[in-house]
Design a protein around this motif. Structure first.
Motif, PDB file in Angstrom:
ATOM      1  N   GLY A 142       0.732  -1.239   0.148  1.00 36.84           N
ATOM      2  CA  GLY A 142      -0.028  -0.084  -0.019  1.00 36.84           C
ATOM      3  C   GLY A 142       0.822   1.273   0.061  1.00 36.84           C
ATOM      4  O   GLY A 142       0.379   2.241  -0.668  1.00 36.84           O
ATOM      5  N   GLN A 143       1.858   1.215   0.566  1.00 40.27           N
ATOM      6  CA  GLN A 143       2.889   2.519   0.712  1.00 40.27           C
ATOM      7  C   GLN A 143       3.468   2.700  -0.789  1.00 40.27           C
ATOM      8  O   GLN A 143       3.608   3.921  -0.968  1.00 40.27           O
ATOM      9  N   PHE A 144       3.710   1.770  -1.503  1.00 44.04           N
ATOM     10  CA  PHE A 144       4.376   1.775  -2.725  1.00 44.04           C
ATOM     11  C   PHE A 144       3.125   2.786  -3.626  1.00 44.04           C
ATOM     12  O   PHE A 144       3.694   3.645  -4.240  1.00 44.04           O
ATOM     13  N   TRP A 145       2.024   2.079  -3.553  1.00 42.80           N
ATOM     14  CA  TRP A 145       0.772   2.841  -4.411  1.00 42.80           C
ATOM     15  C   TRP A 145       0.763   4.328  -3.765  1.00 42.80           C
ATOM     16  O   TRP A 145       0.276   5.108  -4.904  1.00 42.80           O
ATOM     17  N   ASP A 146       0.518   4.393  -2.737  1.00 41.21           N
ATOM     18  CA  ASP A 146       0.381   5.789  -2.024  1.00 41.21           C
ATOM     19  C   ASP A 146       1.748   6.730  -2.512  1.00 41.21           C
ATOM     20  O   ASP A 146       1.207   7.792  -2.916  1.00 41.21           O
ATOM     21  N   SER A 147       2.925   6.277  -2.559  1.00 36.53           N
ATOM     22  CA  SER A 147       3.791   7.009  -2.904  1.00 36.53           C
ATOM     23  C   SER A 147       3.619   7.469  -4.528  1.00 36.53           C
ATOM     24  O   SER A 147       4.264   8.501  -4.881  1.00 36.53           O
ATOM     25  N   LEU A 148       3.384   6.708  -5.115  1.00 39.42           N
ATOM     26  CA  LEU A 148       2.915   6.814  -6.662  1.00 39.42           C
ATOM     27  C   LEU A 148       1.800   7.921  -6.778  1.00 39.42           C
ATOM     28  O   LEU A 148       1.867   8.703  -7.637  1.00 39.42           O
ATOM     29  N   LYS A 149       0.746   7.801  -5.915  1.00 40.56           N
ATOM     30  CA  LYS A 149      -0.372   8.769  -6.006  1.00 40.56           C
ATOM     31  C   LYS A 149       0.266  10.129  -5.511  1.00 40.56           C
ATOM     32  O   LYS A 149      -0.289  11.301  -6.107  1.00 40.56           O
ATOM     33  N   VAL A 150       1.044  10.297  -4.445  1.00 40.72           N
ATOM     34  CA  VAL A 150       1.561  11.467  -3.936  1.00 40.72           C
ATOM     35  C   VAL A 150       2.556  11.938  -5.274  1.00 40.72           C
ATOM     36  O   VAL A 150       2.482  13.302  -5.432  1.00 40.72           O
ATOM     37  N   THR A 151       3.442  11.177  -5.825  1.00 41.94           N
ATOM     38  CA  THR A 151       4.162  11.682  -6.904  1.00 41.94           C
ATOM     39  C   THR A 151       3.297  12.159  -8.011  1.00 41.94           C
ATOM     40  O   THR A 151       3.794  13.294  -8.657  1.00 41.94           O
ATOM     41  N   ALA A 152       2.326  11.566  -8.361  1.00 45.95           N
ATOM     42  CA  ALA A 152       1.493  11.754  -9.331  1.00 45.95           C
ATOM     43  C   ALA A 152       0.859  13.317  -9.146  1.00 45.95           C
ATOM     44  O   ALA A 152       0.698  14.147 -10.267  1.00 45.95           O
ATOM     45  N   TYR A 153       0.338  13.587  -7.944  1.00 47.26           N
ATOM     46  CA  TYR A 153      -0.138  14.899  -7.417  1.00 47.26           C
ATOM     47  C   TYR A 153       1.013  15.975  -7.598  1.00 47.26           C
ATOM     48  O   TYR A 153       0.511  16.837  -8.254  1.00 47.26           O
ATOM     49  N   TYR A 154       2.220  15.570  -7.301  1.00 51.04           N
ATOM     50  CA  TYR A 154       3.392  16.659  -7.511  1.00 51.04           C
ATOM     51  C   TYR A 154       3.543  16.691  -8.737  1.00 51.04           C
ATOM     52  O   TYR A 154       3.628  18.124  -9.224  1.00 51.04           O
ATOM     53  N   VAL A 155       3.750  15.816  -9.691  1.00 48.32           N
ATOM     54  CA  VAL A 155       3.785  16.084 -11.202  1.00 48.32           C
ATOM     55  C   VAL A 155       2.733  16.809 -11.982  1.00 48.32           C
ATOM     56  O   VAL A 155       2.945  17.831 -12.700  1.00 48.32           O
TER      57      VAL A 155
END
Length: 314
Positions: A85-98
């Motif tokens: 879950g932390q991996f997918w959450d970090s991807l979501k946070v990165t997408a928000y930043y992008v």
């Protein structure tokens, strides 16, 4: 009567021998010289890119940590990654930043490049725009961490002058990621604007002159001439910005360290934590390989959608 003596007729002298047929000159082969110049680059690529990539792929298939010998575990790390879950959450946070970073950076850079192209081409202006990009990212992060400080920050001081209450931007789950994104927007907008400005210089000036004679305004010329003819350069800028945005690390590591409450734990910082905080080097390598695959797919889709290989400028 004497017999007549035959006198041989005078013959013309033989013409001098010519130079003979010209042989075709052999084309000069510069391939050896080219490979000689390319050798240092290829050597650097092999040592600093190819070898680490191969090692990373191998580590992603092992349970390697800094404290033990790598042991082959096959695709176990990738199976764990899918359910992490932390991996997918970090991807979501990165997408928000992008989204925030590329959106704000591209719009501001387009505006600045258009202003330089149509109003001024001063070398001093271009040099000033490049200065934030030349400052190291760690220095930029420290500078903005002080500027955004809730108590002593100059940014909050300015907001207080217009009646806005002080905010803890980098310590707020709501404002931390927009703050980090806008810090990097400030640092990289000038460089992006110069790339777009260089693309605008390739557009023939007679197109603008003809449009002006037809009564077109600046906004219409920007939409009808500049943007369509700038598409290949814009595609390049967006691809480079996308890859660079996914690699955000130093600003987060200096200002928020992935907090608060994981609001800024981007994928690169997550890889760093797995590798050097928890010593899960094998699993961190698997996450890095997954990121390479994601970036490859996104880059391919982006290049196809933007038709980066074609230009309307003929």
């Amino acid at each position: 009567m004497r017999d007549a003596v035959a006198v041989p007729a005078a013959t013309a002298p033989d013409p001098p021998a010519g130079p003979g047929p010209l042989r075709p000159r052999r084309a000069r082969d510069d391939r050896r010289v080219a490979w000689l110049f390319l050798l240092p680059v290829l050597l650097g690529f092999a040592v600093f890119y190819l070898y680490p990539t191969v090692r990373g792929v191998w580590y992603s298939l092992t349970d390697y940590s800094l404290l033990n010998t790598p042991k082959f575990v096959g695709a176990d790390n990738y199976a764990e990654l899918v359910s992490d879950g932390q991996f997918w959450d970090s991807l979501k946070v990165t997408a928000y930043y992008v989204v925030i970073n590329i959106g704000s950076q591209t719009l501001l850079a387009l505006g600045l490049a258009a202003l330089m192209h149509r109003l001024t081409r001063s070398v001093l202006v271009r040099a000033m725009m490049l200065l934030p990009w030349l400052v190291p990212n760690v220095t930029v992060a420290l500078l903005w961490m002080w500027l955004l400080d809730a108590d002593l920050g100059f940014f909050n001081h300015l907001l207080g002058l217009v009646g806005v209450e002080h905010r803890t931007y980098l310590n707020s789950p709501l404002w931390a990621m927009p703050a980090v994104a806008l810090v990097n927007t400030w640092a990289y907008t000038g460089y992006t604007a110069l790339l777009l400005y260089a693309g605008m210089l390739q557009i023939p000036s007679h197109l603008y002159e003809s449009a002006a004679l037809d009564g077109a305004g600046e906004w219409r010329m920007f939409r009808r001439i500049t943007l369509p003819l700038l598409r290949p350069i814009l595609a390049l800028v967006l691809v480079v910005s996308l890859i660079g945005s996914f690699q955000i690390f130093d600003t987060v590591a200096v200002t928020t360290k992935g907090g608060p409450m994981g609001a800024t734990r981007v994928i690169y910082f997550y890889i760093y934590q797995q590798a050097f905080t928890y010593f899960h080097m094998g699993y961190a390598s698997a996450v890095a390989m997954a990121l390479v695959l994601i970036l490859g797919v996104l880059t391919f889709v982006q290049m196809r959608l933007l038709r980066a290989s074609r230009s309307d400028l003929t």
